[in-house]
Design an enzyme around this catalytic site. Structure first.
Site, PDB file in Angstrom:
ATOM      1  N   TYR A  75      44.733  79.520  43.544  1.00  0.00           N
ATOM      2  CA  TYR A  75      44.958  79.724  44.712  1.00  0.00           C
ATOM      3  C   TYR A  75      44.735  81.285  44.844  1.00  0.00           C
ATOM      4  CZ  TYR A  75      47.178  75.254  45.812  1.00  0.00           C
ATOM      5  OH  TYR A  75      47.433  73.957  46.017  1.00  0.00           O
TER       6      TYR A  75
ATOM      7  N   ARG B  52      48.061  75.453  39.768  1.00  0.00           N
ATOM      8  CA  ARG B  52      47.507  75.650  40.947  1.00  0.00           C
ATOM      9  C   ARG B  52      47.512  76.929  41.611  1.00  0.00           C
ATOM     10  NH1 ARG B  52      49.764  70.420  42.016  1.00  0.00           N
ATOM     11  NH2 ARG B  52      51.022  71.319  43.859  1.00  0.00           N
TER      12      ARG B  52
ATOM     13  N   TYR C  42      39.758  72.215  54.662  1.00  0.00           N
ATOM     14  CA  TYR C  42      39.612  70.868  55.502  1.00  0.00           C
ATOM     15  C   TYR C  42      40.765  70.724  56.309  1.00  0.00           C
ATOM     16  CZ  TYR C  42      42.451  68.312  52.223  1.00  0.00           C
ATOM     17  OH  TYR C  42      43.481  67.676  51.391  1.00  0.00           O
TER      18      TYR C  42
HETATM   19  N1  SAM Z   1      45.169  71.320  55.427  1.00  0.00           N
HETATM   20  C1  SAM Z   1      45.171  69.876  55.330  1.00  0.00           C
HETATM   21  C2  SAM Z   1      45.438  69.183  56.685  1.00  0.00           C
HETATM   22  O1  SAM Z   1      45.080  70.005  57.654  1.00  0.00           O
HETATM   23  O2  SAM Z   1      45.559  67.996  56.974  1.00  0.00           O
HETATM   24  C3  SAM Z   1      46.206  69.482  54.290  1.00  0.00           C
HETATM   25  C4  SAM Z   1      45.785  70.023  52.830  1.00  0.00           C
HETATM   26  S1  SAM Z   1      47.229  69.601  51.758  1.00  0.00           S
HETATM   27  C5  SAM Z   1      46.771  70.824  50.513  1.00  0.00           C
HETATM   28  C6  SAM Z   1      46.862  68.185  50.869  1.00  0.00           C
HETATM   29  C7  SAM Z   1      47.497  66.892  51.435  1.00  0.00           C
HETATM   30  O3  SAM Z   1      47.120  66.549  52.745  1.00  0.00           O
HETATM   31  C8  SAM Z   1      47.429  65.702  50.656  1.00  0.00           C
HETATM   32  O4  SAM Z   1      48.270  65.518  49.434  1.00  0.00           O
HETATM   33  C9  SAM Z   1      47.836  64.759  51.813  1.00  0.00           C
HETATM   34  O5  SAM Z   1      49.349  64.517  51.940  1.00  0.00           O
HETATM   35  C10 SAM Z   1      47.290  65.106  53.114  1.00  0.00           C
HETATM   36  N2  SAM Z   1      45.802  64.712  53.135  1.00  0.00           N
HETATM   37  C11 SAM Z   1      44.875  64.957  52.910  1.00  0.00           C
HETATM   38  N3  SAM Z   1      43.738  64.325  53.018  1.00  0.00           N
HETATM   39  C12 SAM Z   1      44.312  63.358  53.841  1.00  0.00           C
HETATM   40  C13 SAM Z   1      43.700  62.183  54.266  1.00  0.00           C
HETATM   41  N4  SAM Z   1      42.548  62.051  54.115  1.00  0.00           N
HETATM   42  N5  SAM Z   1      44.406  61.411  54.779  1.00  0.00           N
HETATM   43  C14 SAM Z   1      45.937  61.657  55.015  1.00  0.00           C
HETATM   44  N6  SAM Z   1      46.475  62.508  54.249  1.00  0.00           N
HETATM   45  C15 SAM Z   1      45.770  63.513  53.782  1.00  0.00           C
END
Ligand code: SAM
Length: 259
Positions: free
Chosen positions: A67, A63, A89
């Site tokens: 990045y 990863r 997102y």
């Molecule tokens: N930037 C994103 C944010 O603001 O929430 C987080 C990105 S991070 C790379 C990815 C992690 O965010 C996932 O492994 C999970 O822990 C969390 N995540 C992403 N989508 C989610 C969702 N729909 N519901 C709950 N947690 C989520």
């Protein structure tokens, strides 16, 4: 002159985006995105010059390389004197390395670059689960980082573990890890919590018509749980707050109570 703004459209399609975020997207020369595919389609309706960065992820690919390539893609267009917008997102600066690094690099190279906040997964979690992170404090870790390093966990606070789906993945590829890796994590958590301690897997919806997924279960059942790449683990406090009598006594001596 080139510039870079990293913005976040929030979690729910069409529902969470700030006016500033939308304006930046509409006025950009080029938009790069790393979001849910449905959200990426919608972004393309706001600005036809929208390109997904998702193709840079690949099975068995580190990863960190992905990045690096995302960062290079953003910077290349900034150097081409474009007004570049990166859409990541949720909140672009929450558990997301690329926006922070790309902005720093652009600044180092003398360009204007900044971030606009968005609604992150934890912001949705507080609302959907009725949790105030200020009630007992709230520690947050990336699950693998919690496993790979010596950390101090406070079981009297809420604990949120992100990237549960990658927990214990030494290969750093986009693959989901499984029950054996999660068992290692759970064994670490047994140092702080009873096996019967209730924890929750939280998943915020991406579409306004969907409901959040909140699965409460015992900590010792976590290895066998149904975990996806969007699962976030919520561990409520497992111990009472212990008063700090020494400090309270000291504070009382500063302002002796009036009688
Ligand atoms: N930037 C994103 C944010 O603001 O929430 C987080 C990105 S991070 C790379 C990815 C992690 O965010 C996932 O492994 C999970 O822990 C969390 N995540 C992403 N989508 C989610 C969702 N729909 N519901 C709950 N947690 C989520």
């Amino acid at each position: 002159n080139g510039s870079l703004v990293c913005v976040g459209p929030g979690m729910i399609l069409g529902a969470h985006m700030t006016e500033r975020c939308k304006n930046h997207i509409q006025q950009a020369d080029v938009v790069f995105t790393s979001c849910h595919p449905v959200i990426e389609k919608w972004l393309a309706t706001l600005n036809p010059c929208t390109h997904s960065l998702q193709h840079l992820y690949a099975d068995n690919k580190d990863r960190r390389n992905t990045y690096r390539q995302m960062q290079d893609t953003l910077l290349k267009e900034v150097r081409n004197k474009k007004k570049v917008v990166g859409v990541f997102y949720g909140h672009p600066g929450v558990f997301a390395q690329v926006p922070h690094r790309a902005i720093q690099q652009a600044i180092d190279e003398g360009y204007q670059a900044w971030m606009e906040p968005g609604i992150s997964a934890d912001a949705c979690l507080y609302a959907d689960m009725g949790i105030d992170p200020g009630a007992y404090g709230c520690q947050q870790f990336e699950a693998s980082q919690f496993m790979f390093y010596q950390r101090q966990l406070d079981p009297s606070a809420y604990v949120i573990l992100w990237q549960l789906g990658h927990a214990g993945d030494l290969s750093l590829t986009p693959r989901l890890t499984g029950a054996p890796e999660r068992q290692v994590l759970v064994d670490m958590l047994f140092k702080y919590y009873a096996p019967s301690h209730q924890v929750a897997i939280y998943e915020s919806p991406f579409l306004p018509t969907q409901q959040p997924r909140i699965i409460w279960q015992r900590l010792d059942g976590l290895p066998e749980a149904d975990i996806s790449l969007i699962s976030t683990l919520v561990i409520p406090p497992g111990r009472r707050l212990i008063p700090n009598d020494e400090i309270v006594t000291r504070l009382k001596s500063i302002y002796p109570p009036s009688h």
